[in-house]
Write a protein that holds these residues in place. Structure first.
Motif, PDB file in Angstrom:
ATOM      1  N   PHE A 157       0.828  -1.033   0.091  1.00 28.75           N
ATOM      2  CA  PHE A 157      -0.167  -0.003   0.145  1.00 28.75           C
ATOM      3  C   PHE A 157       0.803   1.240   0.160  1.00 28.75           C
ATOM      4  N   THR A 158       2.159   1.085   0.349  1.00 32.38           N
ATOM      5  CA  THR A 158       2.993   2.214   0.560  1.00 32.38           C
ATOM      6  C   THR A 158       4.108   2.146  -0.684  1.00 32.38           C
ATOM      7  N   PRO A 159       4.491   3.246  -1.250  1.00 30.33           N
ATOM      8  CA  PRO A 159       5.547   3.299  -2.378  1.00 30.33           C
ATOM      9  C   PRO A 159       6.898   2.685  -1.831  1.00 30.33           C
ATOM     10  N   GLU A 160       7.624   1.880  -2.665  1.00 29.36           N
ATOM     11  CA  GLU A 160       8.562   1.390  -2.137  1.00 29.36           C
ATOM     12  C   GLU A 160       9.900   1.298  -3.372  1.00 29.36           C
ATOM     13  N   PRO A 161      10.695   2.252  -2.788  1.00 28.78           N
ATOM     14  CA  PRO A 161      11.558   2.908  -3.965  1.00 28.78           C
ATOM     15  C   PRO A 161      12.486   1.669  -4.475  1.00 28.78           C
ATOM     16  N   TRP A 162      12.866   0.840  -3.613  1.00 29.60           N
ATOM     17  CA  TRP A 162      13.709  -0.170  -4.219  1.00 29.60           C
ATOM     18  C   TRP A 162      13.106  -0.912  -5.329  1.00 29.60           C
ATOM     19  N   GLN A 163      11.785  -1.407  -4.934  1.00 28.12           N
ATOM     20  CA  GLN A 163      11.225  -2.124  -5.996  1.00 28.12           C
ATOM     21  C   GLN A 163      10.702  -1.170  -7.234  1.00 28.12           C
ATOM     22  N   GLY A 164      11.068   0.136  -7.018  1.00 23.93           N
ATOM     23  CA  GLY A 164      10.575   1.040  -8.178  1.00 23.93           C
ATOM     24  C   GLY A 164       9.055   1.085  -7.907  1.00 23.93           C
ATOM     25  N   TYR A 165       8.427   0.884  -6.698  1.00 21.54           N
ATOM     26  CA  TYR A 165       6.922   0.730  -6.665  1.00 21.54           C
ATOM     27  C   TYR A 165       6.464   2.145  -6.389  1.00 21.54           C
ATOM     28  N   GLY A 166       5.716   2.760  -7.279  1.00 25.44           N
ATOM     29  CA  GLY A 166       5.172   4.014  -7.033  1.00 25.44           C
ATOM     30  C   GLY A 166       6.116   5.088  -7.329  1.00 25.44           C
ATOM     31  N   TYR A 167       7.221   5.222  -7.992  1.00 23.55           N
ATOM     32  CA  TYR A 167       8.017   6.043  -8.392  1.00 23.55           C
ATOM     33  C   TYR A 167       8.086   6.086  -9.972  1.00 23.55           C
ATOM     34  N   GLY A 168       6.930   6.230 -10.460  1.00 24.05           N
ATOM     35  CA  GLY A 168       6.993   6.596 -11.895  1.00 24.05           C
ATOM     36  C   GLY A 168       6.450   5.381 -12.606  1.00 24.05           C
ATOM     37  N   GLY A 169       6.648   3.932 -12.582  1.00 23.58           N
ATOM     38  CA  GLY A 169       6.020   3.052 -13.254  1.00 23.58           C
ATOM     39  C   GLY A 169       4.900   2.358 -12.917  1.00 23.58           C
ATOM     40  N   GLY A 170       4.619   1.347 -13.193  1.00 25.86           N
ATOM     41  CA  GLY A 170       3.186   0.567 -13.354  1.00 25.86           C
ATOM     42  C   GLY A 170       2.455   0.692 -11.971  1.00 25.86           C
ATOM     43  N   LEU A 188      -3.476   8.292  -0.744  1.00 26.43           N
ATOM     44  CA  LEU A 188      -3.198   7.708   0.224  1.00 26.43           C
ATOM     45  C   LEU A 188      -1.573   6.950   0.154  1.00 26.43           C
ATOM     46  N   GLY A 189      -0.717   7.453   1.065  1.00 29.94           N
ATOM     47  CA  GLY A 189       0.836   6.915   0.900  1.00 29.94           C
ATOM     48  C   GLY A 189       0.848   6.021   1.980  1.00 29.94           C
ATOM     49  N   TRP A 190       0.053   5.510   2.802  1.00 28.07           N
ATOM     50  CA  TRP A 190       0.368   4.433   3.758  1.00 28.07           C
ATOM     51  C   TRP A 190      -0.702   3.649   4.076  1.00 28.07           C
ATOM     52  N   ALA A 191      -0.691   2.680   4.886  1.00 26.51           N
ATOM     53  CA  ALA A 191      -2.011   1.784   5.273  1.00 26.51           C
ATOM     54  C   ALA A 191      -1.499   1.039   6.868  1.00 26.51           C
ATOM     55  N   ASP A 192      -2.550   0.827   7.273  1.00 23.06           N
ATOM     56  CA  ASP A 192      -2.530   0.200   8.596  1.00 23.06           C
ATOM     57  C   ASP A 192      -2.767  -1.515   8.182  1.00 23.06           C
ATOM     58  N   VAL A 193      -1.784  -2.051   7.748  1.00 22.03           N
ATOM     59  CA  VAL A 193      -1.723  -3.484   7.552  1.00 22.03           C
ATOM     60  C   VAL A 193      -2.124  -4.563   8.519  1.00 22.03           C
ATOM     61  N   HIS A 194      -3.132  -5.144   8.416  1.00 29.57           N
ATOM     62  CA  HIS A 194      -3.220  -6.132   9.640  1.00 29.57           C
ATOM     63  C   HIS A 194      -3.111  -7.513   9.319  1.00 29.57           C
ATOM     64  N   HIS A 195      -4.115  -8.280   8.494  1.00 26.42           N
ATOM     65  CA  HIS A 195      -4.129  -9.607   8.461  1.00 26.42           C
ATOM     66  C   HIS A 195      -3.613 -10.148   7.175  1.00 26.42           C
ATOM     67  N   PRO A 196      -2.507 -10.571   6.816  1.00 26.95           N
ATOM     68  CA  PRO A 196      -2.098 -11.262   5.399  1.00 26.95           C
ATOM     69  C   PRO A 196      -2.864 -12.765   5.623  1.00 26.95           C
ATOM     70  N   ASN A 197      -3.343 -13.134   4.465  1.00 28.73           N
ATOM     71  CA  ASN A 197      -3.849 -14.520   4.414  1.00 28.73           C
ATOM     72  C   ASN A 197      -3.484 -15.080   3.033  1.00 28.73           C
ATOM     73  N   LEU A 198      -2.843 -16.220   3.016  1.00 23.95           N
ATOM     74  CA  LEU A 198      -2.693 -17.052   1.964  1.00 23.95           C
ATOM     75  C   LEU A 198      -3.818 -17.345   1.249  1.00 23.95           C
ATOM     76  N   SER A 199      -3.656 -17.684  -0.097  1.00 25.83           N
ATOM     77  CA  SER A 199      -4.881 -18.269  -0.871  1.00 25.83           C
ATOM     78  C   SER A 199      -4.675 -19.866  -0.396  1.00 25.83           C
ATOM     79  N   GLU A 200      -6.031 -20.411  -0.319  1.00 31.57           N
ATOM     80  CA  GLU A 200      -5.937 -21.575  -0.327  1.00 31.57           C
ATOM     81  C   GLU A 200      -6.691 -22.379  -1.453  1.00 31.57           C
ATOM     82  N   THR A 201      -6.442 -23.827  -1.349  1.00 29.88           N
ATOM     83  CA  THR A 201      -7.033 -24.850  -2.015  1.00 29.88           C
ATOM     84  C   THR A 201      -7.396 -26.057  -1.095  1.00 29.88           C
ATOM     85  N   LYS A 202      -8.841 -26.307  -1.223  1.00 31.30           N
ATOM     86  CA  LYS A 202      -9.173 -27.115   0.074  1.00 31.30           C
ATOM     87  C   LYS A 202      -8.911 -27.182   1.375  1.00 31.30           C
ATOM     88  N   GLY A 203      -8.581 -25.668   1.690  1.00 30.03           N
ATOM     89  CA  GLY A 203      -8.350 -25.755   3.095  1.00 30.03           C
ATOM     90  C   GLY A 203      -6.990 -25.394   3.296  1.00 30.03           C
TER      91      GLY A 203
END
Lengths: 685, 225
Positions: A98-111, A126-141
């Motif tokens: 959710f936040t620009p990340e310069p090393w990955q060039g994320y949010g500094y001109g590109g896609g 918005l240039g920040w977020a309050d990241v709470h709960h990452p959840n991995l995709s599941e197949t059959k639980g």
């Protein structure tokens, strides 16, 4: 520690050390003795106990050897996801979400700008977020290692991160609410990503005076439809359920027996609205008067059918099942749950739901079988103020276990044990959810929030590690000013007793939930095919191959088709006029692992990361005349510093190549008379 | 004296016209198999080792193409590295021998079948000469090409190195790289075919000479008797 224990400890440690050195040292009469003597010397010197050495041997991972697990952790206020190797507890990557990340060039001109822009809300970039709960995709639980979703509590957003390249592909904004908490939790086959609101407010982000809280303010359970083939959330196919204005909190999807249901808890069923300045009690006390709050039981399969049958209303473009419909059609039921609950976790077999009462000393286990029977038989204990049927608490639960002060979240192992974080006590409690017995507690440091275990919320947890995610670290690390790092503590749960192995400081934000996936489930790409636009997953229409580089001018627009390969950019000179708009299309022609280039245009806030094969498009205005070097920002090769070029921005009205453009100081009498047409009229397509 | 030479030459011409031993004809036909294998199997293998390439780089030369490790990326990587010292690109365009090599192999295969069909010593001797020449010429071109790569470095290359002979067989250290070269299956198959033809030719020459001697002796005996 008594003598017996001490002796066992010492002999065990010696055995471990002996094993560790048996391979390294030549066997001789004094071989082993010498080895342990030198280790003992080292232990004395570094003031390490046998337990320390054992823990080190349990977690030490030499360079070149992969960790067994990856932890994908919330980055808290940083708005990112952290990728951490376990058991070594080494930070592998901070994924820009959710936040620009310069090393990955994320949010500094590109896609990445476009992805971040999906999360902008009106004028609020918005240039920040309050990241709470990452959840991995599941197949059959079970985790399938393809995607990870995460919510932004502060702005009610959900992001989709593709784990084939650890890059964020989508951000969706919930247009109905302005804060969320019960997300991002997936259903067993990732049919939906659940996101439930936190602080009630009028749906659709409208205004209503706080005095109309009970009438106009509402909670919401959003079901984001995930299109796995596209790897994106399908917003048009997503829908929501209107909920009473209780402050909904954490959620979990049922699995196996309880598949098709979702559970979420709530606090502030008192519907307190604060008013501290007016002398009214703050929300904290107003919301803590009842002994019971409400566990929400949602039949999402039934809700899905209702939506398909058109029994929903559309608010801000989202199909919403009204509270009335939800109550009448039997898709929402409420059950009492002990005081200000927090965690809401379904057991691996899907038969029970464990709720930790923040202000109650118990973990309560609800039986899905009992709940289902009550619902099917319409054996309601009554209705709440909004007409939602309620079920009797005692008839719904399997039992309660006295855990300690402030039980929160619960994760599981493969032996029928549950591990509950105990916030006020700063401990992890291990208890058996089959026979409802508390087994053991281990202190953690300090104020544990979430807890995770290896594949611990799937249908088949691994049962070897637990990580305590602590809010405070007080005396655990070297001081770095008044803002202290958070503390991840890895705990070994394989033996009969839990053992604390290692502390890992987190110095980027306050993580909430995290998940731990077996490393071999991740099928990570090493390079991109040449010309891939990583945000579309397709070859970019402007992908440029060797020999196709060109600069195309059209009026005040300049399209630059560029390639990057060790150790040069082609073209390496871009000659434009002040005010021109530059569309830069750049492709990395590299295909070797870890051969990344960067591309930055100084004073233009542009920084791209060009991993092998990646294509980026950047549009910017050359707003001020001057000479702007551009260069590769990754030390790519011995001639990295030479991997550079110039953006030459001529003052307005100056023909290219004209010395007049250089100003009076260097005006040369000859060579400046080139007519504009000679080189200024660029070849047109 | 002249008469003796004429007699010997007559004997040789007569020998050239002789049919091959019957068993050697299917053997010749079978030698097409290693030629076909040589056409489609790699001929030469190169390995490159350097600290920052823990998985190594490698490529192989076929009669008609270049193939390299990691899905073809190793050759691209080698070319990127070589451009620093101004070496020409290792690719099909530069190594245009790859255009005619497979035809060479094809011609050899057809000639083998021709000899098996015609079945006389003259054709076998022709084949022996041609296949030997083809092998030697190809090997010579290969060595020359490598030499040329190492000796025609662009003068404006960023890194100046002394012209050098790249590795062909064995090990050679170049900069931070340890390079290895060795023949592989295709070369072995082709060599086997060449040796087969040479051996057959020798058998015919030796046996033929013995037989000619015997016959001459018999004739002399008959004449004196």
């Amino acid at each position: 520690m008594n003598k017996q224990h001490l002796l066992t400890g010492v002999s065990l440690a010696t055995a471990v050390i002996a094993v560790a050195f048996a391979c390294a040292k030549p066997k001789g009469p004094a071989g082993q003795l010498g080895a342990s003597a030198s280790v003992k010397e080292l232990m004395d010197k570094r003031k390490l106990t046998e337990a320390d050495v054992e823990a080190a041997l349990r977690t030490y991972t030499p360079g070149g050897r992969a960790d067994e697990y990856m932890i994908l952790a919330s980055g808290g206020q940083a708005g990112q996801i952290l990728a951490i190797g376990a058991p070594s507890m080494r930070l592998l990557k901070v994924i820009g979400v959710f936040t620009p990340e310069p090393w990955q060039g994320y949010g500094y001109g590109g896609g990445g700008n476009e992805i971040l822009a999906q999360g902008h809300q009106g004028d609020q970039k918005l240039g920040w977020a309050d990241v709470h709960h990452p959840n991995l995709s599941e197949t059959k639980g079970d985790y399938d290692g393809q995607f990870i979703f995460v919510n932004d509590k502060a702005n009610a957003r959900v992001a989709v991160v593709d784990l084939s390249d650890f890059a964020t592909k989508q951000i969706v904004v919930n247009p109905l609410v302005s804060s969320d908490h019960g997300g991002a939790f997936v259903t067993p086959n990732t049919e939906y990503v659940i996101e439930t609101s936190q602080y009630p407010a009028p749906l659709g982000r409208d205004y209503a005076p706080i005095e109309q809280y009970k009438e106009k303010y509402r909670g919401l359970a959003m079901f984001w439809k995930f299109d796995r083939a596209k790897g994106r959330i399908d917003q048009a196919a997503s829908w929501a359920i209107e909920l009473p204005p209780y402050t909904q909190d954490l959620a979990d999807a049922g699995k196996l027996d309880s598949d098709g249901f979702a559970f979420l808890n709530s606090f502030n069923t008192e519907m307190a609205i604060g008013g501290t300045l007016e002398g009214k009690p703050p929300i904290e006390s107003g919301a803590s008067q009842n002994d019971m709050d409400y566990l929400h039981v949602i039949d999402w399969r039934k809700a899905e059918k209702l939506v398909a049958d058109g029994k929903s209303t559309t608010i801000k473009g989202v199909k919403v099942i009204s509270l009335e419909t939800a109550a009448n059609e039997g898709i929402l039921h409420l059950i009492g749950e002990p005081k200000s609950p927090h965690g809401c976790d379904v057991t691996p077999d899907g038969k029970e739901i464990i709720v930790g009462g923040k202000l109650d000393t118990h973990a309560t286990s609800y039986s899905f079988e009992k709940i289902k029977k009550l619902i099917d038989g319409k054996q309601y204990s009554g209705k709440d103020a909004y007409g939602v049927p309620t079920l009797d608490f005692q008839q719904s639960i399997k039992g309660q276990v006295e855990i300690g002060l402030g039980p929160l979240h619960t994760v599981f192992d493969n032996k029928g044990n549950a591990y509950t974080s105990v916030f006020i006590e700063s401990a992890v409690a291990k208890w058996n959810y089959k026979d409802m017995k508390l087994l053991e507690k281990i202190p953690v440091h300090y104020n544990i929030g979430h807890i995770l275990s290896a594949e611990g919320d799937t249908v088949s947890p691994d049962g070897n590690y637990v990580v305590a995610m602590n809010k405070m670290s007080i005396d655990r690390f070297s001081p770095v000013g008044p803002l202290y790092p958070q503390d991840f503590q890895l705990i070994d749960i394989e033996g009969p007793k839990m053992r604390l192995l290692v502390d890992m400081p987190i110095g980027i934000g306050e993580p909430h939930y995290s998940q731990m996936i077996k490393m071999d489930k991740l099928k990570t790409r090493k390079v991109y095919p040449v010309g891939e636009n990583i945000y579309t997953g397709q070859k970019d229409p402007s992908a440029t191959l060797a020999g196709q580089e060109k600069i195309v001018r059209s009026g005040t627009t300049v399209d630059v088709y560029m390639t990057a390969i060790r150790s040069h950019f082609t073209p390496d000179r871009i000659d434009v006029e002040e005010g021109d708009t530059i569309n830069l299309h750049v492709t990395s022609l590299e295909q070797s692992e870890d051969q990344t280039h960067g591309l930055s245009f100084n004073l233009h806030n542009i920084d791209l990361s060009l991993e092998p094969g990646k294509h980026e498009n950047v549009t910017f205005v050359a707003s001020k005349a001057g000479v702007y070097p551009f260069y590769c920002t990754e030390f790519c090769s011995a001639l990295h510093l030479e991997m550079a070029g110039y953006l030459l921005v001529r003052p307005k009205g100056t023909p290219p190549g004209s010395a007049a453009a250089a100003g009076s100081a260097s005006a040369a009498p000859s060579g400046s008379a080139a007519p504009p047409a000679a080189s200024g009229a660029a070849p047109k397509k | 004296m002249l008469a003796r030479l004429k007699l010997a030459l007559d004997g040789f011409y007569e020998f050239l016209q002789r049919p091959l031993f019957l068993w050697s004809r299917p053997v010749l036909a079978l030698l097409v198999i290693p030629i076909i294998l040589a056409t489609f199997k790699p001929l030469w293998h190169f390995d490159f080792e350097a600290p920052q390439y823990p998985k190594g780089l490698s490529f192989e030369v076929f009669s008609y193409k270049l193939e390299s490790g990691h899905d073809g990326n190793d050759l691209r990587e080698i070319n990127i590295l070589n451009h620093y010292i101004g070496m020409k690109k290792l690719d099909h365009v530069e190594l245009d021998d790859l255009d005619w090599m497979p035809f060479g192999f094809g011609i050899v295969a057809i000639l083998l079948l021709r000899v098996a069909a015609i079945g006389n010593v003259r054709a076998l001797v022709d084949l022996c000469v041609i296949i030997f020449y083809f092998g030697a010429f190809s090997a010579g071109r290969f060595v020359y090409k490598l030499w040329s790569y190492g000796h025609h470095l662009a003068p404006d290359a960023p890194v100046k190195v002394e012209p050098f002979m790249p590795v062909i067989m064995g090990v050679k250290k170049i900069g931070n790289f340890t390079t290895y070269g060795r023949p592989v299956a295709g070369t072995y198959f082709f060599t086997a075919a060449v040796l087969g033809v040479v051996a057959l030719t020798l058998v015919h020459l030796i046996v033929g000479r013995i037989q000619t001697r015997r016959e001459a002796a018999r004739r002399e005996k008959a004449a004196t008797a």
